[in-house]
Design a protein around this motif. Sequence first.
Motif, PDB file in Angstrom:
ATOM      1  N   ALA B  69       0.895  -1.202   0.105  1.00 19.79           N
ATOM      2  CA  ALA B  69      -0.140  -0.061  -0.085  1.00 19.79           C
ATOM      3  C   ALA B  69       0.931   1.597   0.128  1.00 19.79           C
ATOM      4  N   LEU B  70       2.098   1.330   0.342  1.00 17.81           N
ATOM      5  CA  LEU B  70       2.855   2.119   0.558  1.00 17.81           C
ATOM      6  C   LEU B  70       3.898   2.393  -0.376  1.00 17.81           C
ATOM      7  N   CYS B  71       4.366   0.960  -1.283  1.00 20.99           N
ATOM      8  CA  CYS B  71       5.097   1.519  -2.328  1.00 20.99           C
ATOM      9  C   CYS B  71       4.719   1.313  -3.708  1.00 20.99           C
ATOM     10  N   ASP B  72       4.677   1.752  -4.477  1.00 18.22           N
ATOM     11  CA  ASP B  72       5.698   1.272  -6.334  1.00 18.22           C
ATOM     12  C   ASP B  72       6.088   0.503  -6.395  1.00 18.22           C
ATOM     13  N   PRO B  73       5.283  -0.473  -7.909  1.00 21.02           N
ATOM     14  CA  PRO B  73       6.154  -1.769  -7.551  1.00 21.02           C
ATOM     15  C   PRO B  73       7.840  -1.897  -7.786  1.00 21.02           C
TER      16      PRO B  73
ATOM     17  N   SER C  80      26.584  -9.994  -7.174  1.00 21.12           N
ATOM     18  CA  SER C  80      27.622  -9.474  -6.590  1.00 21.12           C
ATOM     19  C   SER C  80      27.457  -8.180  -6.074  1.00 21.12           C
ATOM     20  N   PRO C  81      27.631  -7.103  -5.392  1.00 22.09           N
ATOM     21  CA  PRO C  81      27.018  -6.647  -4.798  1.00 22.09           C
ATOM     22  C   PRO C  81      26.753  -5.091  -5.710  1.00 22.09           C
ATOM     23  N   PHE C  82      27.691  -5.170  -7.333  1.00 21.62           N
ATOM     24  CA  PHE C  82      27.921  -4.223  -7.739  1.00 21.62           C
ATOM     25  C   PHE C  82      27.308  -4.209  -8.830  1.00 21.62           C
ATOM     26  N   ALA C  83      25.906  -5.620  -9.262  1.00 27.21           N
ATOM     27  CA  ALA C  83      25.821  -5.956 -10.327  1.00 27.21           C
ATOM     28  C   ALA C  83      24.740  -4.972 -10.749  1.00 27.21           C
ATOM     29  N   HIS C  84      24.688  -4.969 -12.561  1.00 27.36           N
ATOM     30  CA  HIS C  84      24.279  -3.993 -12.950  1.00 27.36           C
ATOM     31  C   HIS C  84      22.724  -4.516 -12.364  1.00 27.36           C
ATOM     32  N   VAL C  85      22.489  -5.824 -13.020  1.00 29.99           N
ATOM     33  CA  VAL C  85      20.638  -6.217 -12.436  1.00 29.99           C
ATOM     34  C   VAL C  85      20.414  -5.910 -11.347  1.00 29.99           C
ATOM     35  N   LEU C  86      21.459  -5.883 -10.215  1.00 31.47           N
ATOM     36  CA  LEU C  86      20.774  -5.244  -9.170  1.00 31.47           C
ATOM     37  C   LEU C  86      20.359  -3.774  -8.756  1.00 31.47           C
ATOM     38  N   ILE C  87      21.249  -2.613  -9.759  1.00 25.44           N
ATOM     39  CA  ILE C  87      21.893  -1.319  -8.772  1.00 25.44           C
ATOM     40  C   ILE C  87      20.873  -0.695 -10.465  1.00 25.44           C
ATOM     41  N   ASP C  88      20.496  -1.145 -11.862  1.00 29.54           N
ATOM     42  CA  ASP C  88      20.448   0.116 -12.665  1.00 29.54           C
ATOM     43  C   ASP C  88      19.752  -0.451 -13.187  1.00 29.54           C
ATOM     44  N   GLU C  89      18.913  -1.290 -13.326  1.00 32.17           N
ATOM     45  CA  GLU C  89      17.539  -1.476 -13.838  1.00 32.17           C
ATOM     46  C   GLU C  89      16.401  -1.798 -13.182  1.00 32.17           C
ATOM     47  N   CYS C  90      16.394  -0.868 -12.011  1.00 34.94           N
ATOM     48  CA  CYS C  90      15.423   0.081 -11.663  1.00 34.94           C
ATOM     49  C   CYS C  90      14.217  -1.652 -11.027  1.00 34.94           C
TER      50      CYS C  90
ATOM     51  N   ILE D 224       5.233   6.667 -16.702  1.00 38.29           N
ATOM     52  CA  ILE D 224       5.436   5.792 -17.512  1.00 38.29           C
ATOM     53  C   ILE D 224       6.585   5.605 -17.716  1.00 38.29           C
ATOM     54  N   ALA D 225       7.958   6.289 -16.926  1.00 37.30           N
ATOM     55  CA  ALA D 225       9.681   6.170 -17.555  1.00 37.30           C
ATOM     56  C   ALA D 225       9.571   4.978 -16.226  1.00 37.30           C
ATOM     57  N   ARG D 226       8.815   5.057 -15.481  1.00 36.26           N
ATOM     58  CA  ARG D 226       9.486   3.755 -14.394  1.00 36.26           C
ATOM     59  C   ARG D 226       9.120   2.491 -14.927  1.00 36.26           C
ATOM     60  N   LEU D 227       7.527   2.254 -15.774  1.00 37.36           N
ATOM     61  CA  LEU D 227       6.897   1.473 -16.415  1.00 37.36           C
ATOM     62  C   LEU D 227       8.373   0.753 -17.712  1.00 37.36           C
ATOM     63  N   ARG D 228       8.262   1.719 -18.550  1.00 37.91           N
ATOM     64  CA  ARG D 228       9.956   1.573 -19.487  1.00 37.91           C
ATOM     65  C   ARG D 228      10.235   0.918 -18.895  1.00 37.91           C
ATOM     66  N   LYS D 229      11.426   1.695 -18.003  1.00 39.70           N
ATOM     67  CA  LYS D 229      12.388   1.315 -17.807  1.00 39.70           C
ATOM     68  C   LYS D 229      12.187  -0.271 -17.470  1.00 39.70           C
TER      69      LYS D 229
END
Lengths: 345, 345, 345, 345
Positions: B69-73, C80-90, D224-229
Amino acid sequence: VRFASDNRPGVAPEVLDAITDEAARFGDAYDEGELPRRLDAALSELFEHETYAFPVLTGTAANSISLAALCDPWGAVLCSPFAHVLIDECGAPEFFGGGLRLVPLPGPLTTLDLAEIQAIIDGSATYDVHHMALQALTVTNLDELGGAIRPDRMAALGEVAKERGLALHLDGARFANAVAATGASPAELTWRAGVEIMSFGGTKNGALMAEAVVVFDRARAERIARLRKRSGHLFSKMRFVTVQLLAQLRDGRWLDRAAHANAMARRLADGLGVRPPDGNELFVTISSATSATWSAEGVEFYDTPLTGTETRIARLVTTWATTPEDVDEFVRIAHEQTPGGWEKS
Amino acid sequence: VRFASDNRPGVAPEVLDAITDEAARFGDAYDEGELPRRLDAALSELFEHETYAFPVLTGTAANSISLAALCDPWGAVLCSPFAHVLIDECGAPEFFGGGLRLVPLPGPLTTLDLAEIQAIIDGSATYDVHHMALQALTVTNLDELGGAIRPDRMAALGEVAKERGLALHLDGARFANAVAATGASPAELTWRAGVEIMSFGGTKNGALMAEAVVVFDRARAERIARLRKRSGHLFSKMRFVTVQLLAQLRDGRWLDRAAHANAMARRLADGLGVRPPDGNELFVTISSATSATWSAEGVEFYDTPLTGTETRIARLVTTWATTPEDVDEFVRIAHEQTPGGWEKS
Amino acid sequence: VRFASDNRPGVAPEVLDAITDEAARFGDAYDEGELPRRLDAALSELFEHETYAFPVLTGTAANSISLAALCDPWGAVLCSPFAHVLIDECGAPEFFGGGLRLVPLPGPLTTLDLAEIQAIIDGSATYDVHHMALQALTVTNLDELGGAIRPDRMAALGEVAKERGLALHLDGARFANAVAATGASPAELTWRAGVEIMSFGGTKNGALMAEAVVVFDRARAERIARLRKRSGHLFSKMRFVTVQLLAQLRDGRWLDRAAHANAMARRLADGLGVRPPDGNELFVTISSATSATWSAEGVEFYDTPLTGTETRIARLVTTWATTPEDVDEFVRIAHEQTPGGWEKS
Amino acid sequence: VRFASDNRPGVAPEVLDAITDEAARFGDAYDEGELPRRLDAALSELFEHETYAFPVLTGTAANSISLAALCDPWGAVLCSPFAHVLIDECGAPEFFGGGLRLVPLPGPLTTLDLAEIQAIIDGSATYDVHHMALQALTVTNLDELGGAIRPDRMAALGEVAKERGLALHLDGARFANAVAATGASPAELTWRAGVEIMSFGGTKNGALMAEAVVVFDRARAERIARLRKRSGHLFSKMRFVTVQLLAQLRDGRWLDRAAHANAMARRLADGLGVRPPDGNELFVTISSATSATWSAEGVEFYDTPLTGTETRIARLVTTWATTPEDVDEFVRIAHEQTPGGWEKS
């Protein structure tokens, strides 16, 4: 007098006794220890087949976990246009199933022409990646209009499903009423007819809260257990659900309760001079005036207007807690206060 | 003697009485009628603020609905590295929240340096579209190590959250024990400290099954109601949950029950000569031999090995159902059978 | 001079030629016809193993589809703690995977002690329903700090994964640079080491847009195809992606391009007198003043402050489009404008 | 001769030129820098309104992001029974939307009686928690049968949506053809008629790959920006998509290309003596024998059998790349090889 729903009465004595007994005790947490094994044994005996039960806390959960266990997120599930999973669960199957889709057929599964179902499956079954994959067929027994599906019909539906590679799910919120109505064995109405997974309902039949996802193949256990936990339906005091189901199953009480509810609905039909229903739900065509009078006289029931008319369809639900006196009192009100106010058959 | 968990005892008499009373009655379905209003009124009085409760069937559901309820996906939730939502719910928050993320802090929220929390938030808070958006902070009181968070600490955490634009969630599975331990008012430990939503626990405190998502702002109701229904936690006989919560709240019984459990834990600490805990969970460092002996003597408890040593951390949980005799019996066993077998403080 | 990222240059001539050729033609839609078979054949030859490619439009999609294909929604993925999947893919992996979880290890997979990884897996691997199920390990090569993982390390990681029942995923956004850096065969760095699925990167290596999910077992195809379609990555003119990958693979151009980028990074390191990197990313410790001067001189690059110091870590990325003149110009600027402004090694 | 689909031709010269220009350049990554602003400006001028574009890589993504941006997971979207989002996207809207539901109307939105749509909305709109919440209406223009929706119809649909509180989405995969067919302004067919969000199609109109989610209100940007990313549609070399859209919009080329395709379809209709279509898709009723002959003669097209008959519906799609000679060649084949083999009108 109360005919609104079978979720309105309280708790049947045998269930309350079981809870009360258990309440005085320390016990295992979650779904561990001796009790789950006893439940599986009781159901295995009832179904004449190895049977595994996953108690959950609502019918919404039982149905949604079942469909999510059968389908991929890109799976589609054929259902009746009146199915509870389609209409009354706010999209719970879609949520549990990661975006699966419910596809309503043009008519109730109880009566829809089998060839039409086959044709629809064949027409949809362009199994390429652009289309969702038809993966399951869900049936409700008692169905959404109160009718009981008999073993031959279940077997025929199971045959269609199997030929087309669909899994068969049974929504058994009122399975007890269906067994009582048909005189069939639980086996005939389930795995013998091809049902792979079912929602076994206890709450409408006198439990405080007791539903279960029931499967006949242990290979399905892992997915169901995960789906149950992740959706918050692995209750820490699950033994309190298990003992309710055990109390219902003991000495055939679950069937007696349902048979009583069915008998009360027949008594109601007799009193009103309408066609007796299979189970515990009687649908009667009434005028708006009748509807208003019944409500004014304190009758609790639901009705729905027929679009563009003064006519309404009343649903009268009897339960394990309905007494012959309740029925007779209602019949008296109907005849005295609204003579000619409903359609006889 | 039983110190394994507060989900092991049965049901407290006042709760069982409430269920028994309700069991004899027809009532409203789902979450309608007079009872929900009475529950909101009781909680509003308790919290000294307008309060809205959404009873659900498990703590997993209460916590997961709250966070969803608090967060977006694409939202991230800061939590303790020991948080129940992180470790023990099989990813339920991720499921309810459409793939939100839990981000463990380097230490417990009860004691972690506030500046460190701020620095972590600031470091993560590159609010661009490539990164998840930090949206909430979840705190547990009693915390995961049995400690009570006092009002000033809650207020400080709330301040950090507010400054950084995070919503504050409280997992109150043992909130009653925290209130009893701190002597603080429910208000001080919640909305006055910035808590926007909480899981209010009843089950560990003597209910059969009763948890609630509690909010202090009606604007949150729609999302919570939808999340509850879609996840199968809108129980058709919800009045049976509501009456449990009402029975617990009546005349301060919920607090008495928790105070008793806390007192039993202190008695246990005294008997063992270790530092008394805040709430109803006592952690004691023991040898493997002690562990084996206690188990052999019939003591029910959980313990965890310290990696690479013969030492174990035992968790002893007292409850509303623990008696002084239970405690004394355990203390006798410990002293007689395992002298020197645990670390005193 | 431009060292900001390998997604900044345009399109390599062989790729642009392939697009231009295809642009003049009618062709098959989606992923059908002759081209996909040619791509699978080219990759099968490259990898010395049957290989199936599913072109997608971004690395985010390639990684997320891969992880979702390997895991259940209740699955956890070590990274990894620096993994792209973890950090940079929202949170894209969480989205594609229905709420799966990424679990960062305490250090980079390139160097982290294997016994530590094993211990963490064993510690997490309480495979009961309350905990997420560890199901995969994801490795990046080149890794997030620009290091190449050599075949023996990959094999060791694969061994750990296999022993513990985890699937091994490779994020190969810069796989070409890793192959060029190590001199290993693509097979040694993938399936021979236990990699089951990989993201094969083309975009950073000169493609306009070309990434692919690559698997070595046809049994994985159905899930990947469904995940790709449902996430909008089955492009109607997919042949334009396929021809890019084919153009890159032809006559080893993909490897030449990467080898060139790597050589430019070594030339850069030589010029600056710092330790040469494995691949095409050079990390240099600089002062804030140096950072400001480089920017003022028109050098494009990213740097990150070391918390609480005036020191920054600059990342200099060379590409297929970087010329020796670009490098020498930068080296000249560095020596002339910021003598002593970076840390030599 | 090729009439199978408008995703079969290659790339229009103005688009290829734009890509080729950009290919020689370093540029910004993702959706940053000057180009996105130029695209927004070009679209704002075209639509005579502030307009924000989010380029994505496929129409599946454009539609699914749009619907997910408009709806909650418990939202339902009314659509045509032939809608591409319903039939051809493997449930992508359900995936992006966290389990939203598509609800097909009984007929095409282009012709369905408005009062019937209103009645269906009113009938569904029991906005309680047990039912999904109707939140959007999606319209396709050109529609799924090749018809153009004119401004008054769009406005009428927009009016119905607005009165009932539904958001209006436009699937504009062939929006250019619709504008060319109707002679209406883009504004009249979108925001002036109540459209809040649209999929603006470029790929079928000559782009290599260029679609965009287009909105007229900046408040929608964040979602939209979040869903796109999160769905992997924020392409690292997004400038290559943006320059395609800019090239199409320059000097009205997008409209010329569509007008040409439409004209080719009219020429085709004239040649066959059938009723001319609005846009670039001609549906012709043919015999099975005709279908076989056309295929044998090398005509590329799709057709679908009418269930239970020897009759088929052929879809002939013209494109920006179709020449008058292509059309005339096909007409010659039809008349010479299959005289009387199709239904004239």
